[in-house]
Design an enzyme around this catalytic site. Structure first.
Site, PDB file in Angstrom:
ATOM      1  N   ASP A   1       8.731  -2.399  -0.962  1.00 20.78           N
ATOM      2  CA  ASP A   1       7.295  -2.586  -0.504  1.00 20.78           C
ATOM      3  C   ASP A   1       6.615  -2.263  -1.783  1.00 20.78           C
ATOM      4  O   ASP A   1       6.722  -1.356  -2.287  1.00 20.78           O
ATOM      5  CB  ASP A   1       7.160  -1.893   0.867  1.00 20.78           C
ATOM      6  CG  ASP A   1       5.623  -1.986   1.203  1.00 20.78           C
ATOM      7  OD1 ASP A   1       5.172  -2.942   1.180  1.00 20.78           O
ATOM      8  OD2 ASP A   1       5.257  -0.864   1.707  1.00 20.78           O
TER       9      ASP A   1
ATOM     10  N   THR B   1       2.494  -1.122  -1.282  1.00 19.23           N
ATOM     11  CA  THR B   1       1.475  -0.236  -1.090  1.00 19.23           C
ATOM     12  C   THR B   1       2.221   0.862  -0.136  1.00 19.23           C
ATOM     13  O   THR B   1       2.744   0.696   0.736  1.00 19.23           O
ATOM     14  CB  THR B   1       0.530  -0.990   0.088  1.00 19.23           C
ATOM     15  OG1 THR B   1       0.304  -2.131  -0.508  1.00 19.23           O
ATOM     16  CG2 THR B   1      -0.730  -0.043  -0.064  1.00 19.23           C
TER      17      THR B   1
ATOM     18  N   ASP C   1       0.322  -8.377  -1.480  1.00 20.85           N
ATOM     19  CA  ASP C   1      -0.744  -8.581  -2.540  1.00 20.85           C
ATOM     20  C   ASP C   1      -0.825 -10.077  -3.089  1.00 20.85           C
ATOM     21  O   ASP C   1       0.142 -10.816  -3.108  1.00 20.85           O
ATOM     22  CB  ASP C   1      -0.819  -7.359  -3.840  1.00 20.85           C
ATOM     23  CG  ASP C   1      -1.263  -6.331  -3.077  1.00 20.85           C
ATOM     24  OD1 ASP C   1      -2.264  -6.489  -2.105  1.00 20.85           O
ATOM     25  OD2 ASP C   1      -1.204  -5.389  -3.644  1.00 20.85           O
TER      26      ASP C   1
END
EC number: 7.6.2.1
Lengths: 336, 1222
Positions: free
Chosen positions: B446, B448, B777
């Protein structure tokens, strides 16, 4: 005082720290060519002499083996040896001549050897009662002795198949008309005599009536002195085995001829077993045993050969010690 | 003085007003209300709760479970049966159980005790482990259950009551920052309007506060005394795991009011920003939604363990085969020869068994019944199955379990994996995946919170066409950090130490020179940002210097947008007695904006329902003035709108729309006169994006009062509509007003990378791991982050897969599919052409991914993707993350590791072979689902490259050795059968055999499993490529397994034959005695003990005193055992009586045999490793040699003392960690 305590705690803490961080001081042997060659050389240099010494010891043992089971059956009975051996009315006496081919130093051990006799058969091995052997008739639970447990409702001492099938050939040795003295004491382990066979336990109801197998025992002598029985009851590990019969405590010279008068009682004919009589001297190695010496020499010499081969190979395909260029990822980049 | 008054005023702020406007967006529709009412009383909605009357819940049917929570697997009563059941579900254990049962039926060749004792030992240890684990769970539960909460007693006073005593219907009072003890119905709060804020981090991982609101009727119940007369009944749904629904109604004062989820306070969430609340317990204990929701993560088994099963099956078939041979052999002997063996007195052997019929009947020896050879053969078969049971390593499972627990302990204790900032260390939550860590082929990460801190820093901005903020890009920073990393002092540094130091110094110098050159100007990069979330250095804006700027009005407006267009709230920070505030907001970006605006002199100091107050620095009078802005409307942010706006009117009555949003959205909505700075701004935007920063564009417009009025009526109407078209109407409404904007500028915030991430990824890539970045994102950001954390490197060839715009807009699935397929194929062609030398990166966006993962294109896509070193998937949903993980796992069949920190990563973490959770800021959801939890991403490097590698080596060595050991021992039993006419007699004493797996050979293998290191941890980190041994499974390949089995066969042959030929039939002692079954067995057994223990010494490459002690101690313990056993009275020791001191000990032959047999039986393996090391060395061999070389060098080097210093430093950290626990 507190200082030393604290010091000790510190060291303990540090030791624990090193353990949990998996950085305990460690010896990390790495097998280098030098080590390899040294190891092989050492093995060669140790095993060859040891092997030679062992072989020498083995060769110094003099052993005479005489198979008598066929010869001792008179010609007419050789067609049906089983009925011969089972017929109690025929005398089983037999004489054998053994020639000593080399000087034999006393004590000379007398063994009888049986082949194809499964003393290690599970049914056979289990059929004994150690407690009865030690405590005699006081000990009642002899169920492990089946099928030779009771006779006519009376317990048998010693019970069980092993005791029942006791070897009962006997040997006398005559050299130049004089009987050789055979010492039949101390042929069994001392611990067996002292701790496993009762000193006050005498044979009872043994080989009686219909249940007659092998040798009989003198009911007046306690079991701890019945050394034949004790030896017999140390069951052999393999189906071909020797058991100690006694010791001749006189030296035998080369070319002596010994007359063995034996009584051929024991039935090995029904299962095709062989009977042999063995006279053997002994040294630190025990009896005649070439295998160990040969094995040592073979291992030693192959180690030497390996050392040489490895040295040659090492010289030819020498690999630099700890060379990074041999790492695969470096190798790739070199070629690429 | 002023500060004090302001604080007092702040205290009076009605915190409740915050956010409350947001909740008005989605009121419960009347339909829903109706639906809710209808189902009450139906099945599934039958719960009745008598508020404030807990005594009514003592009896059925209203007796609900108490609030006691138990997560234990067993209780005192159920422990034994359940744990036993668990144990005997294992095939091997079940087999040994059967063997033990047979031993009771006297079928077994051994004594009962010798069969049962090891089983009891093994099962006992496993159960002990279970019990200890469960005990820990119990203690945890106890902690939870003993927390207290203020509860109202029947006499009206509120006293502390432990959670477990709480009953349904109790009225409780929960204070600020306390957790809710159970699911509560909110009655009232410290706010007049009955709202409260809760943090649901533990439930869904979201950090932002959620608002809960009580019913209006219960508003008055906001004091202790009010509850004296309170009586109400709640009818609601039955307990269920659904966190976001709640249906029920409250009967209060003979009226019925509908309840919704916004009145329900869930267990495991926390009260924030609210002084206290009153609530009534609705669901307690195991009925609460949080408990119902917690699922045990699926139990995972490692690859080695699965392969181990196959080995066990092979050994089992070997066992069955040997047993068949034995039973057939036995029946052959029985029917042909045994008849003649009179000394056995077999049935049907009538030669000696004669008249005594009763006798023959009594001793029914079924094993040797010549009249029934089939039955005897069958029984022999069973007996053999038990006899050769030593082929099955009974203690393998338990040893592995013990080893894994110890390994886990060592991993958890590693001080280098301890994060001082959060005081957390790595946690191996399951112990059965340790070795899997060494076989990872693919990491799915992942972004963030995992790679980045999820901590936004205000970095740059462009206002009115002028860019402010530093110049050095992140890529530079990443590069310089990498250079720094080369000079990790305690790392092994080879001959290039000097060079590294030099370059480091050079770099230092250049940075220094650079900042000196630009002295007064912009940056000093090496400085830590003083203010969290604000890493902006530009003297043109700082310290109120912006008032000298050219476009003063635009700059002021820009700051206003920064300060007003958000949903944040200020929080008084009592610890800092400064006038600085800290903020809380929905996203960390907003917080960074608020902090930035405060730094620029636009302090947002409070907000009410309709007012926002700013302390502005007014350039005209050069002082701070407090201005109030009336909040007229707030147009929420949503992922589809990608913008948010506020409409405010200032003190002059001027109505302003302040808007921030994604650049593309804002640029599309500019008015003609608002495009003044568009060109410059777009340029800056591009450069910011290249630096890997997140950008947002700011714009505003002035609205005429009339226009606003007309729009507002429409918008209010839209808000009031009910039904599906409401969203659309609102959308349209906001569209109408968010137009004709005037561009002010853009801001750039940095999603800060976690410490050491680029180096870590670099090392992992060197270790040959493929790394996939799965992020929500947008593509540019993802690519930039990819570069920043060295996932993508400039020398990499990049493939980009994206769906074409047209096809996407037309929603033509077929066309899109073809398009993607074509892209994949051309990329793959290129990949094949370039060959192995080049490295590839693949970037794919969510839409394309969706198509690529659909049936037809899947294989092509995965084929391409797995050949790329790094893959970046952007705009993926949590579901897609899990899907990708599963597909990759299935397609490649390799080990995957998923790492993430948030609730959105849970699917991925559970799906992957190994799930790793970052125990960072975003709640515990990911950690709870994970197998390992790390406080920092960078620890993954050591976890995999060192611990994973070690554990893999250890476990595989251990399993192989177990196979060897048991084959070597078990086969000697079989060989002996050949000599006993397959009668089932055993060469060794029962107790020797019992001791074999339990004591005489168990400790060295455990020491090997816990402490073995092929190379030290520093070296592992230095040569990450060594890790490749795991994914390639070099140490546990079938060839190795078979090799070790053959080695076992050879060993058993050597041991058995050498003993037989040397010891039989001649005498073996000076006194002319011959070997009997007992001494032969003891001697052979001695050889076995020596051989297997020396074999493990040959395997071990890392001897600490523990290994030495265990190996040589095991051998010694054999002699001690023999002495002790032999000293027992003969009826206990049997054949072993005085065996060592009297029988075998004095014989020189005994010791010679031992030496010879050990050397000969180890020789094949020794020759094998000699050849391998000298001519076909493996990676670890060479590195071991290098390590050896360096150790020699080190002695001369003063670096030695340096590494000692490092050790000392780590030791002090270690002490500080362990101290408080004492």
């Amino acid at each position: 005082m507190t200082d030393t305590n604290r010091e000790r705690r510190r060291t303990r803490e540090t030791a624990f720290y090193l353990f949990t961080q998996q950085s305990l001081p460690a010896c990390k042997p790495v097998l280098t060519p030098g080590w390899v060659i040294t190891i092989f050389l050492c093995m060669g240099l140790i095993f060859i002499p040891v092997g030679l010494v062992t072989l020498r010891a083995s060769h110094s043992v003099v052993e005479i083996v005489d198979r008598y089971d066929i010869e001792c059956v008179p010609e007419p009975f050789r067609i049906d040896k089983i009925s011969y051996i089972q017929d109690d009315s025929i005398p089983k006496n037999c004489s054998r001549f053994m020639k000593v081919h080399k000087y034999m130093k006393a004590p000379i051990y007398i063994y009888y050897q049986l082949d194809n006799y499964y003393q290690n058969h599970r049914r056979y091995v289990k059929s004994r009662s150690d407690k009865q052997l030690l405590h005699g008739r006081k000990y009642h639970d002899t169920s492990s002795c089946q099928p030779v447990e009771l006779n006519d409702g009376q317990p048998i001492v010693p019970c069980g198949l092993i005791a029942w099938s006791l070897f009962n050939d006997s040997f006398t040795f005559i050299r130049e008309r004089a009987e050789l003295k055979v010492n039949r004491k101390n042929i069994a382990w001392k611990s067996d005599r002292d701790h496993k066979f009762g000193k006050s336990v005498r044979p009872f109801n043994f080989q009686n009536g219909t249940l007659i197998g092998g040798g009989k025992l003198n009911p007046k002598i306690p079991l701890s002195d019945q050394e034949d029985l004790i030896v017999w009851m140390r069951t052999s590990a393999l189906p071909s085995f020797r058991k100690l019969y006694g010791r001749i405590e006189e030296d035998l010279d080369a070319d002596d001829v010994i007359v063995v008068n034996l009584i051929n009682n024991y039935n090995t004919y029904s299962f095709g077993g062989k009977k042999k009589l063995v006279l053997s001297t002994s040294n630190w190695l025990g009896g005649k045993n070439d295998f160990l010496g040969h094995a040592c020499v073979v291992i030693g010499s192959s180690s030497l050969i390996l050392a040489i081969v490895f040295t040659l190979l090492h010289l030819k395909y020498r690999r630099p010690y700890g060379d990074t260029s041999y790492l695969p990822w470096n190798r790739k980049s070199l070629s690429g | 003085m002023a500060a004090a008054t302001s604080r007092r005023r702040k205290e009076k702020i009605r915190w409740s007003k915050l956010y409350s406007f947001a909740s008005c967006f989605r009121p419960l529709t009347s339909e829903e209300r109706l639906a809710g009412r209808e189902v009450i009383g139906q099945p599934g909605f039958s719960r009745a709760v008598f508020c404030n009357e807990p005594h009514l819940h003592d009896r059925k049917p209203y007796k609900y479970p108490c609030n006691n929570i138990s997560t234990t697997k067993y209780n005192v009563l159920s422990f034994l049966p359940r744990a036993l059941f668990e144990q005997f579900r294992r095939v091997a254990n079940f087999y040994f159980l059967l063997a033990a049962v047979f031993s009771l039926l006297s079928l077994a060749p051994f004594s009962r005790a010798s069969l049962i004792a090891p089983l009891v030992f093994v099962v006992g240890i496993s159960m002990l482990k279970e019990a200890v684990e469960d005990w820990h769970r119990f203690l945890q539960d106890l902690d939870v259950n003993n927390q207290t909460v203020k509860t109202r007693l029947s006499d009206g006073v509120f006293v502390d009551k432990s959670w477990k005593e709480l009953r349904v219907g109790d009225v409780v009072k929960v204070y600020k920052d306390e957790y809710f003890p159970s699911d509560l119905l909110l009655l009232s709060s410290s706010y007049e309007d009955g709202v409260c804020y809760v943090e649901t981090m533990n439930l869904d991982g979201e950090t932002n506060l959620k608002i809960k609101r009580c019913l209006e009727v219960s508003l008055c119940l906001n004091e202790d005394a009010e509850f004296n007369k309170f009586e109400a009944t709640v009818h609601c749904e039955d307990p269920n795991p659904n966190l976001y629904t709640f249906v029920g109604n409250l009967e209060f004062e003979k009226k019925s009011y509908p309840l919704s989820p916004s009145q329900l306070l869930l267990r495991d969430s926390k009260l924030r920003n609210t002084d206290y609340i009153y609530g009534v317990v609705i669901f307690s204990g195991h009925d609460t939604k949080a408990v119902r929701n917690s699922t045990r993560s699926p139990s995972k088994r490692s690859r080695i363990e699965r392969k181990m099963d196959h080995i066990i099956y092979i050994l089992f078939s070997m066992l069955v085969l040997l047993s068949l041979v034995s039973s057939i052999g036995s029946s052959q002997f029985l029917s042909h020869d045994m008849d003649d063996w009179w000394y056995l007195q077999l049935q049907g052997n009538n030669k000696f068994l004669n008249l005594d019929g009763s006798n023959s009947k009594k001793d029914d020896d079924d094993f040797f019944d010549p009249s029934k050879p089939e039955k005897s053969a069958g029984l022999q078969f069973i007996r053999s199955l038990i006899l050769y049971g030593y082929l099955i390593p009974i203690s393998l499972y338990v040893s592995i379990e013990v080893v894994k627990v110890l390994q886990t302990m060592l991993i958890n204790k590693d001080i280098e994996l301890y994060d001082e900032a959060t005081c957390k260390s790595v946690q191996a939550r399951t112990s059965n995946l340790n070795e899997e860590l060494g076989q990872v082929d693919m990491i799915l990460s992942d972004k963030t919170g995992t790679l980045t801190c999820n901590q936004m820093e205000f970095r740059k901005c462009s206002i009115a066409g002028i860019s402010y903020g530093g110049d050095i890009t992140d890529v530079d920073l990443a590069a310089s950090m990498r250079m720094n990393a080369d000079f990790e002092p305690f790392e092994y540094s080879m001959d290039r130490t000097d060079r590294a130091t030099q370059s480091f110094e050079l770099f230092e110098f250049s940075v220094y020179g650079f900042s000196a050159q630009n002295g007064n100007a912009r940056l000093s990069k090496t400085e830590e940002p003083v203010i969290k979330g604000f890493n902006f250095r530009d003297d043109r804006l700082m310290n109120k210097n912006w008032i000298h700027g050219t476009n003063l009005s635009d700059i002021t407006m820009f700051f206003r947008v920064l300060a007003l267009c958000h949903t944040g709230i200020p929080i008084e920070d009592d610890y800092h007695k400064t006038d600085k505030l800290s903020y809380e907001a929905e996203s960390p970006e907003e917080v960074s904006f608020l902090i930035a605006s405060q730094e620029f002199g636009f302090q947002f100091c409070r907000r009410t329902q309709s007012l926002m107050v700013l302390k502005e620095f007014d350039p005209s009078c050069m002082k701070e003035v407090e201005r109030e802005y009336k909040l007229l409307n707030l147009l929420e942010f949503s992922s589809s709108r990608k913008r948010m706006s506020v409409i405010v009117s200032n003190e002059d009555g001027q109505i302003l729309l302040l808007c921030k949003g994604a650049d593309s959205i804002i640029f599309d909505r500019l008015s003609d006169n608002g495009r003044t700075y568009k060109q410059e701004t777009a340029l800056h935007l591009l450069s910011y994006a290249e630096d890997g920063l997140r950008t947002l564009a700011f714009a505003y417009r002035e609205i005429e009062a009339a226009e606003y009025e007309s729009w507002n009526t429409k918008f209010t109407q839209a808000k009031a509509t009910i039904g599906p078209e409401r969203e659309e109407l609102l959308e349209q409404g906001s569209e109408m007003i968010e137009n004709n904007l005037i561009l002010l500028g853009v801001v750039a915030v940095e999603d800060k990378l976690q410490e050491g991430v680029p180096e870590c990824i670099d090392k992992l890539a060197q270790a040959g791991l493929k790394i996939w970045l799965l992020t929500g994102d947008k593509r540019e950001t993802a690519i930039n982050i990819g570069f920043a954390c060295s996932l993508l490197r400039p020398d990499m060839m990049q493939f980009h897969l994206s769906s074409s715009r047209e096809a996407e807009s037309n929603n033509e699935v077929k066309a899109m599919e073809e398009d993607i397929l074509q892209q994949i194929q051309s990329s793959y062609k290129l990949l094949c052409e370039e060959g192995k030398e080049a490295q590839f990166g693949l970037v794919i966006d969510g839409k394309a991914l969706e198509i690529a993962l659909s049936g037809d294109v899947k294989d092509e896509f995965l084929q391409l993707a797995v050949n790329c070193a790094s893959v970046i998937c952007c705009r993926v949903s949590p579901k897609q993350k899990a899907l990708i993980t599963r597909l990759v796992k299935q397609y490649t069949g390799r080990t995957t590791l998923a790492i993430g920190d948030g609730a959105n990563d849970v699917g991925m973490i559970q799906e992957a072979d190994i799930g790793v959770g970052i125990s960072g800021m975003e709640g515990m959801q990911a950690v709870m689902a994970s197998d390992f939890s790390l406080p920092q991403f960078r620890f993954l490097e050591k976890l995999l490259v060192v611990h994973g590698h070690w554990c893999y080596q250890r476990i595989s060595k251990m399993v192989l050795y177990f196979v060897y050991k048991n084959v070597a021992f078990g086969l000697t039993l079989f060989y002996y059968e050949l000599y006993t006419s397959f009668s089932g007699e055993v060469l060794y004493d029962d107790w020797y055999m019992t001791m074999f797996n339990v004591i005489l050979t168990s400790l060295p293998v455990i020491a090997l499993g816990v402490l073995e290191q092929d190379v030290s941890s520093d070296i592992c980190l230095q040569f990450p490529a060594l890790y490749q041994q795991g994914p390639r499974n070099i140490h546990f390949s079938w060839s190795r397994i078979v090799g070790w089995m053959l080695n076992g066969v050879v060993t058993s042959l050597v041991i058995f034959l050498a003993n037989i030929y040397i010891l039989s039939p001649t005498a073996w002692q000076q006194n002319g005695f011959v070997a009997d079954i007992g001494s032969l067995g003891t001697i052979t057994y001695t050889c076995i003990i020596w051989t297997v223990n020396c074999q493990i010494a040959l395997i071990t490459s890392h001897f600490t005193w523990i290994q030495h002690l265990s190996i040589w101690g095991s051998i010694l313990s054999w002699y001690i055992f023999l002495l002790v056993y032999g000293a027992l009275p003969p009826n206990l020791s049997g054949n072993a009586f005085h065996v060592l001191i009297e029988v075998i000990g004095p014989a020189p032959l005994y010791w010679m045999i031992t030496v010879l047999v050990v050397i000969v039986s180890l020789l094949p393996y020794f020759i094998h490793i000699v050849i391998q090391r000298s001519f076909y060395p493996m990676d670890d061999h060479i590195i071991q040699e290098m390590e050896k070389c360096f150790e020699k060098d080190d002695v001369r080097d003063d670096r030695m003392s340096f590494s000692q210093q490092m050790q000392q430093k780590k030791l002090s950290i270690y002490r500080s960690v362990t101290k408080p626990h004492k």
